[in-house]
Design an enzyme around this catalytic site. Structure first.
Site, PDB file in Angstrom:
ATOM      1  N   LYS A  53       9.414 -17.840 -28.763  1.00  0.00           N
ATOM      2  CA  LYS A  53       8.458 -17.059 -29.571  1.00  0.00           C
ATOM      3  C   LYS A  53       7.032 -17.649 -29.500  1.00  0.00           C
ATOM      4  CE  LYS A  53      11.456 -14.032 -31.152  1.00  0.00           C
ATOM      5  NZ  LYS A  53      12.618 -14.196 -30.264  1.00  0.00           N
TER       6      LYS A  53
HETATM    7  C1  LIG Z   1      13.378  -8.220 -32.512  1.00  0.00           C
HETATM    8  C2  LIG Z   1      14.156  -9.434 -32.894  1.00  0.00           C
HETATM    9  N1  LIG Z   1      14.637  -9.525 -34.140  1.00  0.00           N
HETATM   10  C3  LIG Z   1      15.321 -10.603 -34.562  1.00  0.00           C
HETATM   11  C4  LIG Z   1      15.559 -11.657 -33.721  1.00  0.00           C
HETATM   12  C5  LIG Z   1      16.348 -12.828 -34.234  1.00  0.00           C
HETATM   13  O1  LIG Z   1      15.574 -13.980 -34.299  1.00  0.00           O
HETATM   14  P1  LIG Z   1      16.301 -15.388 -34.517  1.00  0.00           P
HETATM   15  O2  LIG Z   1      16.838 -15.808 -33.195  1.00  0.00           O
HETATM   16  O3  LIG Z   1      15.215 -16.292 -35.017  1.00  0.00           O
HETATM   17  O4  LIG Z   1      17.359 -15.184 -35.514  1.00  0.00           O
HETATM   18  C6  LIG Z   1      15.079 -11.624 -32.417  1.00  0.00           C
HETATM   19  C7  LIG Z   1      15.329 -12.755 -31.532  1.00  0.00           C
HETATM   20  O5  LIG Z   1      14.949 -12.878 -30.440  1.00  0.00           O
HETATM   21  C8  LIG Z   1      14.363 -10.489 -31.985  1.00  0.00           C
HETATM   22  O6  LIG Z   1      13.906 -10.398 -30.739  1.00  0.00           O
END
Ligand SMILES: Cc1ncc(COP(=O)(O)O)c(C=O)c1O
Length: 389
Positions: A186
């Protein structure tokens, strides 16, 4: 013909230098290895950056989203509307609380959820909407906010891609509730990590308890001098807290976010200039009427009717140039779990499915070089020339 580069160029990498190493070392030396003062400091600093009134640090965006839905009391019998053009976790968290995920198709130009499709999906059971700022592009929030207000729905933005996305002059996170991700790829990374930002004090208070097993507030520092050993468990919460090792990375990354974002923008402009007008591809929308994107991803679309290859072969050919790519996303309704449990089918969301057929994410991150961008664009030009119809 371009000379093939020797080293593989991944589609994403974290950006770091000695400051990150020193920050983590200091956290290790402090002996606060789980949640401690650095997590609190990161919550405060991140809250300032996104103009949020309240912030709760978590160990992922998924945890933050699950927490928000749970503490809002969303559960069995309820429906939550979201986009199929997202990572599975956006829909999974709806299932985690026992509610039903209902999908609404996306806009063809951006792949962000279509407010008109949301309006059509609202039923008396609808309790919440989760728009996703896909690739960091701002969703049409004014229309979505209006729908949420009209139908009294909880509005939570999946801002996994949207740290540094703004809307109507304010960062995503400044209004209602938003969940951010600090996963390794990210724009701001802590390895794993997330943040719930909200303007709802009660939601924030409940979330703080929920992410720490449901233990009463302050329990995290019960081993410190003056801390008390006693705590009450108020709900069967989860182990969702951030650690100070992650927060140390986050604080360090926050200090360089302006530089990192400037680099992303510079490379996006360069891609746009170098890829303009090439037959067989479409570059992403650059200007938004009411917002600015974070440029988490650079989404390129392959037009199969202009080439004699499709997206999958295009990716293989880029691989042969030693260029990494990714695909964001396989629409959630096409995954077996959703088809088996919610009866979703291919053809249900044609716009999302069309984008999925065409889209790929090109390398975009601050630690790549201008030469890397030029190389990727050169390879794309060659592939398109080779396969022009
Ligand atoms: C659009 C979206 N939502 C949620 C997530 C979940 O993030 P995390 O891995 O921090 O839980 C991601 C992860 O890449 C994502 O791309």
């Amino acid at each position: 013909m371009l000379k093939k580069r020797e080293k593989f160029l991944p589609y994403a990498l974290p950006y770091w230098d000695n400051q990150e190493i020193e920050a983590v070392e200091a956290a290790i030396r402090s002996n606060w290895w789980s949640r401690g003062p650095k997590t609190g400091a990161f919550e405060e600093a991140f809250g300032k950056a996104v103009e949020a009134q309240f912030t709760v640090a978590t160990n992922s965006c998924t945890a933050a989203m699950h927490t928000a839905l749970a503490v809002k009391g969303i559960g069995p019998g309820d429906e939550v509307i979201t986009t199929p053009m997202t990572f599975c976790s956006t829909a999974n968290v709806i299932c985690h609380v026992g509610a039903k995920p209902v999908f609404a198709d996306v806009l063809p130009q951006t792949g962000c959820i279509d407010p008109a499709a949301i309006a059509r999906a609202i039923t008396p059971k609808t309790k919440a909407i989760i728009p996703v700022h896909y690739a960091g592009q701002p969703c049409e929030m004014s229309a979505i906010e209006q729908l949420a207000a009209e139908h009294d729905l909880f509005l939570m933005e999946d801002a996994a891609h949207a740290f540094c996305t703004s809307y109507n002059g304010h960062p995503v996170g400044a209004k209602h509730t938003a969940a951010f991700s600090f996963y390794a790829t990210k724009n701001l990374a802590t390895g794993e990590g997330g943040m719930l930002a909200t303007d709802d004090e009660e939601l924030a208070e409940r979330a703080r308890v929920f992410v720490s097993h449901g233990m009463s507030r302050g329990a995290w520092n019960r081993y410190a001098k003056g801390g008390t050993w006693h705590y009450d468990v108020k709900v069967a919460g989860y182990k969702y807290n951030m650690t100070d090792l992650q927060a140390a990375l986050g604080l360090s990354q926050l200090k360089k976010i302006d530089y990192m974002q400037a680099k992303r923008k510079e490379y996006v402009h360069l891609y746009q200039a170098l890829l303009k007008g090439i037959k067989g591809i479409r570059t992403p929308v650059e200007e938004f009427a009411q917002g600015t994107p974070s440029w988490h991803l650079y989404l390129l679309r392959v037009k199969e009717n202009e080439l004699d290859i499709g997206r999958d072969t295009f990716i293989e050919e880029l691989n042969a140039y030693n260029i990494g790519t990714s695909v964001h996303f396989i629409p959630v309704h096409l995954h077996p779990f959703y088809q088996e449990h919610y009866g979703t089918r291919e053809g249900d969301f044609p716009v999302a499915e069309q984008i999925y057929q065409e889209v790929m994410s090109l390398p975009l991150y601050p630690s790549m070089t201008e030469e890397d961008v030029r190389y990727v664009a050169g390879a794309i030009r060659e592939i398109c020339t080779r396969h022009a119809r």
